[in-house]
Design an enzyme around this catalytic site. Structure first.
Site, PDB file in Angstrom:
ATOM      1  N   LYS B 110       1.034  -1.129   0.048  1.00 22.84           N
ATOM      2  CA  LYS B 110      -0.047   0.132   0.095  1.00 22.84           C
ATOM      3  C   LYS B 110       0.919   1.119  -0.079  1.00 22.84           C
ATOM      4  O   LYS B 110       1.710   1.480   1.027  1.00 22.84           O
ATOM      5  CB  LYS B 110      -0.964  -0.023   1.264  1.00 22.84           C
ATOM      6  CG  LYS B 110      -1.694   1.243   1.349  1.00 22.84           C
ATOM      7  CD  LYS B 110      -2.450   1.352   2.503  1.00 22.84           C
ATOM      8  CE  LYS B 110      -3.091   2.801   3.041  1.00 22.84           C
ATOM      9  NZ  LYS B 110      -3.881   2.808   4.152  1.00 22.84           N
ATOM     10  N   ALA B 197      -9.313   5.385   3.574  1.00 21.03           N
ATOM     11  CA  ALA B 197      -9.314   6.222   4.356  1.00 21.03           C
ATOM     12  C   ALA B 197     -10.648   7.299   4.397  1.00 21.03           C
ATOM     13  O   ALA B 197     -11.280   7.437   3.523  1.00 21.03           O
ATOM     14  CB  ALA B 197      -8.084   7.278   4.064  1.00 21.03           C
TER      15      ALA B 197
END
Lengths: 65, 273
Positions: B110, B197
Site C-alpha cells: 500500500k 481512508a
C-alpha cells in the site's frame, strides 16, 4: 568508526559491515535494514561495508492502517 | 482466504487484484486497537481480504510491534498488505517498500507518500514517481491517493492495476466528502477502485460499494469503536450489502409517487362520505 543505528550513535571497528551493525543491535527477526536510505538485502549484510557517519535503520513489523 | 482466480472454486464476483482473487472486499487496518486480543477478534469477525501492517524501528509500543505482532499475523493467516506510512518522498517510500517485501515476504504494497502533515494528504507528484518505480521492480502497488481523476489515470498509466482514492483524510471518519468526484472516478476508470481512508460508518462503506467501488480499506472506524469486534462485523456486512445492491441494479428514482399496491379493484375507491 562512528555510525548511527536507529538514530543512536554507535562505535564500530574499522572495516565493519552491515552484519556487524545488525549484530550490535541484535534485533528479533523478522527485520530489514537500510543504510543511508538504501535497502540492503539480508544476503548482502556481510559484504556491505559501512563508512564513518553512515545511518543504519533496522526496522520490524508494527501495526498499521 | 485467498486463492488464484484460475481455481474453479473462485467466486464469479470475487475481488481480483493483480490476478489474485479474494473472497472479501474489505481490507482492514491493524493499528490503534485497544489490545492485540481485540484486534485478533475483529479480524476474525470481519474476515478481510488483507490486513495492513507497517514497519518501524524496534521499540514501538508493546503489543503493536515486534515479535508479538508478528506471531499474531502468522496466527491469523490473512494476507498482509504492508504500507509505506510515514514516508514523505518517493525515495523513502521505495526503500520502505523494499524492506517490507523482505520482512513480510510479499510483493503487495500500500503505497503512501504524504505531502501534508495536517491532512495527511498524499503527495500526488511523488506518488506517481514511486508507483512507477515499484511497478517496474515487480511490486503489486495499491496507491493511496486522492479522488483526482487525472492523478488516478496517471497511476493506471504507470502500471497500477488498482487505485485507492481516499473518502476523507485518514482517521477523520467523515465519510465521502466529495461524492461527485468519487462517482465520476468510478464512471471514468475501468480498473478496480478501493476507497481507502476517511470512512466512519458502515453506511459510508455501503454507499461507496453501491456506487460501484470494488472494495474498502479502513482501520480507525473499527479500532476506535466502543465495540471494535461488533463494528468489524458491521463493516463486513455493509460492504457485502453494498456490493450485492450494486450487482442487483437499483431502481431509478421517480419524481412522483407511484402506488406499489395495485389500485384496480380497490374496495370503496373514491367513495368517501
Amino acid at each position: 568508526m562512528n555510525v548511527l543505528i536507529n538514530q543512536t550513535p554507535v562505535e564500530l571497528p574499522e572495516g565493519a559491515s552491515v552484519a556487524d551493525a545488525v549484530a550490535h543491535l541484535a534485533p528479533q527477526p523478522p527485520f530489514a535494514v537500510a543504510v543511508n536510505l538504501q535497502f540492503i538485502p539480508n544476503s548482502r549484510y556481510a559484504a556491505q561495508p559501512l563508512a564513518d557517519g553512515d545511518q543504519v535503520e533496522i526496522i520490524a513489523p508494527v501495526t498499521g492502517g | 482466504m485467498t486463492k488464484q482466480d484460475t481455481s474453479p472454486a473462485a467466486s464469479a464476483d470475487a475481488l481480483v487484484l493483480y490476478g489474485q482473487s479474494f473472497d472479501s472486499r474489505l481490507l482492514l487496518g491493524t493499528a490503534r486497537y485497544p489490545s492485540p486480543a481485540v484486534l485478533e477478534a475483529a479480524v476474525r469477525r470481519a474476515r478481510p481480504a488483507m490486513v495492513t501492517a507497517s514497519l518501524r524501528r524496534q521499540g514501538a509500543q508493546p503489543g503493536e510491534a515486534g515479535q508479538g505482532f508478528w506471531e499474531l499475523l502468522k496466527r491469523l493467516g490473512v494476507p498482509v498488505l504492508p504500507n509505506t506510512a510515514g514516508c514523505y518522498s518517493a525515495d523513502e517510500a521505495i526503500t520502505t517498500a523494499q524492506m517490507a517485501r523482505e520482512v513480510f515476504g510479499t510483493p503487495w504494497i500500500k503505497l503512501e507518500v504524504i505531502g501534508d502533515d495536517y491532512t495527511l494528504q498524499p503527495d500526488t507528484l511523488n506518488l506517481v514517481q514511486a508507483a512507477e518505480q515499484l511497478i517496474r521492480d515487480g511490486f503489486h502497488v495499491l496507491p493511496y491517493c486522492t479522488e483526482d481523476l487525472v492523478l488516478c489515470q496517471r497511476l493506471v498509466d504507470v502500471g497500477c492495476q488498482a487505485v485507492m482514492p481516499w473518502a476523507a483524510p485518514i482517521g477523520t471518519g467523515r465519510g465521502p466528502v466529495n461524492p461527485y468526484g468519487l462517482q465520476l472516478l468510478r464512471e471514468r476508470l475501468d480498473v478496480p477502485l478501493l476507497v481507502d481512508a476517511g470512512l466512519g460508518l458502515p453506511s459510508h462503506a455501503c454507499q461507496v460499494m453501491e456506487w460501484g467501488f470494488d472494495g474498502v480499506l479502513l482501520n480507525t472506524a473499527v479500532a476506535l469503536a466502543s465495540d471494535p469486534v461488533a463494528m468489524a462485523g458491521a463493516f463486513a456486512d455493509a460492504v457485502s450489502a453494498g456490493r450485492t445492491a450494486r450487482m442487483a441494479g437499483a431502481m431509478q428514482p421517480q419524481a412522483a409517487a407511484q402506488p406499489s399496491t395495485p389500485v384496480l379493484g380497490t374496495p370503496f375507491w373514491h367513495h368517501a362520505t
